[in-house]
Motif scaffolding. Sequence first.
Motif, PDB file in Angstrom:
ATOM      1  N   ARG A 200      38.843 -25.596 -47.888  1.00  0.00           N
ATOM      2  CA  ARG A 200      38.754 -24.895 -49.167  1.00  0.00           C
ATOM      3  C   ARG A 200      40.033 -25.090 -49.975  1.00  0.00           C
ATOM      4  O   ARG A 200      41.116 -25.140 -49.404  1.00  0.00           O
ATOM      5  CB  ARG A 200      38.596 -23.396 -48.927  1.00  0.00           C
ATOM      6  CG  ARG A 200      37.341 -23.070 -48.209  1.00  0.00           C
ATOM      7  CD  ARG A 200      37.258 -21.596 -47.932  1.00  0.00           C
ATOM      8  NE  ARG A 200      35.893 -21.302 -47.500  1.00  0.00           N
ATOM      9  CZ  ARG A 200      35.356 -20.092 -47.516  1.00  0.00           C
ATOM     10  NH1 ARG A 200      36.060 -19.065 -47.933  1.00  0.00           N
ATOM     11  NH2 ARG A 200      34.124 -19.923 -47.127  1.00  0.00           N
ATOM     12  N   SER A 207      34.937 -19.368 -63.853  1.00  0.00           N
ATOM     13  CA  SER A 207      33.714 -19.997 -63.340  1.00  0.00           C
ATOM     14  C   SER A 207      32.816 -20.446 -64.486  1.00  0.00           C
ATOM     15  O   SER A 207      32.655 -19.736 -65.464  1.00  0.00           O
ATOM     16  CB  SER A 207      32.914 -19.003 -62.496  1.00  0.00           C
ATOM     17  OG  SER A 207      33.646 -18.624 -61.380  1.00  0.00           O
ATOM     18  N   THR A 212      34.426 -23.466 -60.092  1.00  0.00           N
ATOM     19  CA  THR A 212      34.590 -22.164 -59.450  1.00  0.00           C
ATOM     20  C   THR A 212      36.045 -22.106 -58.988  1.00  0.00           C
ATOM     21  O   THR A 212      36.629 -23.145 -58.692  1.00  0.00           O
ATOM     22  CB  THR A 212      33.668 -22.000 -58.212  1.00  0.00           C
ATOM     23  OG1 THR A 212      33.694 -23.216 -57.452  1.00  0.00           O
ATOM     24  CG2 THR A 212      32.246 -21.677 -58.605  1.00  0.00           C
ATOM     25  N   PHE A 215      36.744 -24.021 -54.253  1.00  0.00           N
ATOM     26  CA  PHE A 215      35.769 -25.083 -53.969  1.00  0.00           C
ATOM     27  C   PHE A 215      36.260 -25.889 -52.765  1.00  0.00           C
ATOM     28  O   PHE A 215      37.178 -25.452 -52.070  1.00  0.00           O
ATOM     29  CB  PHE A 215      35.517 -25.951 -55.210  1.00  0.00           C
ATOM     30  CG  PHE A 215      36.750 -26.576 -55.812  1.00  0.00           C
ATOM     31  CD1 PHE A 215      37.595 -25.841 -56.631  1.00  0.00           C
ATOM     32  CD2 PHE A 215      37.068 -27.909 -55.570  1.00  0.00           C
ATOM     33  CE1 PHE A 215      38.735 -26.414 -57.200  1.00  0.00           C
ATOM     34  CE2 PHE A 215      38.200 -28.487 -56.136  1.00  0.00           C
ATOM     35  CZ  PHE A 215      39.036 -27.741 -56.949  1.00  0.00           C
ATOM     36  N   ASP A 320      31.789 -30.287 -53.197  1.00  0.00           N
ATOM     37  CA  ASP A 320      30.681 -29.545 -53.815  1.00  0.00           C
ATOM     38  C   ASP A 320      29.795 -30.427 -54.698  1.00  0.00           C
ATOM     39  O   ASP A 320      28.598 -30.199 -54.805  1.00  0.00           O
ATOM     40  CB  ASP A 320      31.240 -28.387 -54.648  1.00  0.00           C
ATOM     41  CG  ASP A 320      32.179 -27.512 -53.837  1.00  0.00           C
ATOM     42  OD1 ASP A 320      31.884 -26.333 -53.686  1.00  0.00           O
ATOM     43  OD2 ASP A 320      33.205 -28.029 -53.336  1.00  0.00           O
ATOM     44  N   ILE A 332      27.133 -25.180 -60.008  1.00  0.00           N
ATOM     45  CA  ILE A 332      27.889 -25.070 -58.749  1.00  0.00           C
ATOM     46  C   ILE A 332      27.896 -23.633 -58.222  1.00  0.00           C
ATOM     47  O   ILE A 332      27.991 -23.395 -57.018  1.00  0.00           O
ATOM     48  CB  ILE A 332      29.346 -25.574 -58.951  1.00  0.00           C
ATOM     49  CG1 ILE A 332      30.081 -25.704 -57.623  1.00  0.00           C
ATOM     50  CG2 ILE A 332      30.106 -24.676 -59.909  1.00  0.00           C
ATOM     51  CD1 ILE A 332      31.481 -26.272 -57.733  1.00  0.00           C
ATOM     52  N   TYR A 336      27.613 -20.291 -54.208  1.00  0.00           N
ATOM     53  CA  TYR A 336      28.410 -19.126 -53.834  1.00  0.00           C
ATOM     54  C   TYR A 336      27.768 -17.808 -54.206  1.00  0.00           C
ATOM     55  O   TYR A 336      28.403 -16.765 -54.161  1.00  0.00           O
ATOM     56  CB  TYR A 336      29.814 -19.258 -54.454  1.00  0.00           C
ATOM     57  CG  TYR A 336      30.445 -20.571 -54.056  1.00  0.00           C
ATOM     58  CD1 TYR A 336      30.746 -20.813 -52.716  1.00  0.00           C
ATOM     59  CD2 TYR A 336      30.674 -21.576 -54.976  1.00  0.00           C
ATOM     60  CE1 TYR A 336      31.280 -22.026 -52.325  1.00  0.00           C
ATOM     61  CE2 TYR A 336      31.212 -22.798 -54.586  1.00  0.00           C
ATOM     62  CZ  TYR A 336      31.508 -23.013 -53.261  1.00  0.00           C
ATOM     63  OH  TYR A 336      32.025 -24.219 -52.861  1.00  0.00           O
TER      64      TYR A 336
END
Length: 346
Positions: A200, A207, A212, A215, A320, A332, A336
């Motif tokens: 990560r 966002s 985001t 990612f 991603d 994207i 999440y």
Amino acid sequence: MLQELEELKLNALRELDAINNLKELESWRVRYLGRKSELTRVLRSLATLPLAERKAVGAGANEVKAKLEDSLEQKEQVLRGVQLAASAEEGGIDITLPGHPFPTGRLHPITQTIYEICDIFTSMGFQVVEGPEVEWDYYNFEALNIPEEHPARDTMSTLWVDFETDSGERPMLLRTHTTSMQLRVMEKMPPPLRVVIPGRVYRYEASDATHTPMFHQIDGLAVGKGITMADLKGTLYEFARRFFGEDRKVRFRCDYFPFVEPGAEMAIECSVCGGKGCRLCGNTGWIEILGAGMTHPQVLQRAGLDPEVYSGFAFGMGIDRMPMLRYGIDDIRLFYSSDLRFLRQF
Ligand code: DAH
């Protein structure tokens, strides 16, 4: 006699139809199939009949008996089901209900993608390593030739961790790229080495459909004697072929990253328009998927490696975007949002 039996049967079945509890059913059974029932009486009296009649009446009576017994059993099953449901309402157990399904879990599409990419590189001799998400400024920037005031810092808005040293410096952050692990790896592992580092990363960004604040990236690093740009291209070409398909075209172009020299960028032919140009690829026909290059001599030196003896290549890409390109996902944030209707599709 046969006529009477037929009437008996019809009467019995009609009555049976109207019954709606087990108690009534039992008295029906006694009435039509019990020892003192009409049917039993007929069957008992068979012996007194002349032979020809005995045969016909016997067969008829047995047939009626079988039919009534059959219907009784069916009715009983229906009534017992009803009774169980009723007792379940009072807190009993309904054994006719279906069992509890066990929900099966599955891997998140991002995790699946990380596994798939790592599989490709491990089959080429790379080792998978992971590292801290809370990182020193040194490994994330300084060691990679990005000192303070370097314009490359502006491209990666940083989330700083509140940790102040005596001199007032704030050297701790959430890593902005997995490249932060490259020097750590070179410090610990003697060459020749080949690693990929998934994980990560964080950037101070709002966002939207393509961004985001958290990612995923994967970096790669190979260090040894006599490693060249041809090794880099060959490795990435093989990766693209395995991940995106045999006949997907790949393009390398010059690019700049402070920690590599020379630096390059790799693009794949757009999956939507096949290279003709569309909205997804911004009418260029190409989609940039990673940065790469030959490890900068100063970076090797910081790890105590002599750049006259050793060389290395490096690359880094966002994860991603891969499933987004592959499945045509246009936002994207879906990854999440923990929406099982979305996640269950993978
Ligand atoms: N760290 C860069 C980024 O986040 C990507 C990158 C470029 C990684 C070149 C590398 C590299 O290892 O050699 O944009």
